[in-house]
Scaffold this active site. Sequence first.
Site, short mmCIF file in Angstrom:
data_model
loop_
_atom_site.label_atom_id
_atom_site.label_comp_id
_atom_site.label_asym_id
_atom_site.label_seq_id
_atom_site.Cartn_x
_atom_site.Cartn_y
_atom_site.Cartn_z
N GLY A 1 21.68 60.24 58.77
CA GLY A 1 21.53 61.69 58.89
C GLY A 1 22.79 62.40 59.32
N CYS A 2 22.61 63.45 60.15
CA CYS A 2 23.68 64.38 60.44
C CYS A 2 24.82 63.79 61.24
CB CYS A 2 23.11 65.61 61.16
SG CYS A 2 21.96 66.58 60.15
N TYR A 3 24.58 62.70 61.98
CA TYR A 3 25.68 62.13 62.75
C TYR A 3 26.41 61.01 62.01
CZ TYR A 3 21.95 58.86 64.38
OH TYR A 3 20.92 57.98 64.47
N PHE B 1 24.34 65.46 66.02
CA PHE B 1 23.01 65.03 66.45
C PHE B 1 22.16 64.69 65.23
CE2 PHE B 1 24.80 68.35 69.11
CZ PHE B 1 24.87 67.72 70.34
#
Length: 348
Positions: A147-149, A334
Site C-alpha cells: 500500500g501507501c508506505y 502510513f
Amino acid sequence: MAEAFINAIGTAVPDQDIHQPFLDWALARIADPRHARLFERMVARSGLEHRWSVLPSAPNGGSPAEPGGFYGRETLPGTAERMRFYGEAAPALALRAIDALDGDLSGITHLVVASCTGFVAPGVDQIIARRLGLSPSVERLLVGYMGCYAASVALRSARHIVRSDPAARVLVVTVELCSLHLHEMDEIEPMLAGLQFGDGSAAALVTGDPHGLRLGTPFSATLPESNELIRWDITDKGFVMHLSGEVPGRIGAALAEPDMREAIVNGGVEEWGVHAGGRSILDAVENALQLPPDSLDDSRAVLRAFGNMSSSTLMFVLQRKFGRQFDAGVAIAFGPGLAAEGFRFASA
C-alpha cells in the site's frame, strides 16, 4: 559504511482527469439529500482538485463511467478483466515515469518495483526490465501489497543494496492504478475513501554517487490493535478498499506520544516528506508534531494536483525536495496494519 543517494526522481500520471467525473458518479448514487450535502461539504474540504486515470474515455469522449466506458455497463468488470488491463497499463505508465527520470540509466544492477493495485506473472518488474532492455542478470525485487508506505520500503531496500555493494545502481519504480478498482457503493464512508485515489507512477535512481538526496536511517512502527483500519479485500469485482474514518485520529494519537515524537523529530527537521494520504491525515501529522503551517506544503500540493496514488505519492513529494539545501529531513507514509514506514534524508 557506504552511503546511498537518490540521484533523481521522474514521475508520470495518465492523461484523463477523473476527479469531477467521480464526484458526478458518486452524487448520483446518494439518495438522501442530507447525505449528498454532507458529501459535497467533505469534497470542498478535501484539498483535492485533480486525479488521473489510465482508463480510456467512453466512446462519446466522456468518463469511463459513461455508457460504453470501462465502468459504463450494467455489470462492472470482474477482477480478471481488471488484472488484464493492469498487465498492459501498469508497465506502460511506469515506463513514462522512467523516461522522465533525469539520470544515467546505464549499468542498472538492481530493479525494485512497488505496486499493490494489480498482479500479473511474469511480474510487472520483469515486464519493465525487458522493455528497458536491462541485462537478464539484473537483480529484481517486487514489493507487493504494502500500500501507501511501499515507496519507503522500496527506497529502504535500495539503500541496503547500495550500502552492501557501493557499485550498485538501483532503479526504484512505483506504479499504482487505483482507478481500476471502482465498485458499486452508496454509503458515504466508502465514497469518501474512493474520493482520495488516483493513478500515478514514479521512478528513482539510487546509487552511491553523492548527489541528490542522501538516504538516512529508516524506521518502522505498527500501531497495536489497528489491523482492521486499512485493508483490502480481493473480490470477484476488483480490490475493495476499507479505509476507516478512525485512521487520522489514530495516527495523530500515535505521533503525539513522546517516545514516537522524539524518535521522528530527534535533532530537528527542516524538510518533511509526508505521504499525501488525504487532508485529514496531513492535518493529523501537522497537529500531532506541532509543525509550522507551511511544513507540509509539498504534500498538500501533490494531494491537490494528483490525489493519493498509493505507493507513488511519497515519491512525488520527495521529487519536490530536489534543488534545496538542508541537513535534516524526514519521510513518512502510513498504510495497512495500521503501520508507518519512513526514513531520514538530507540534501547531498
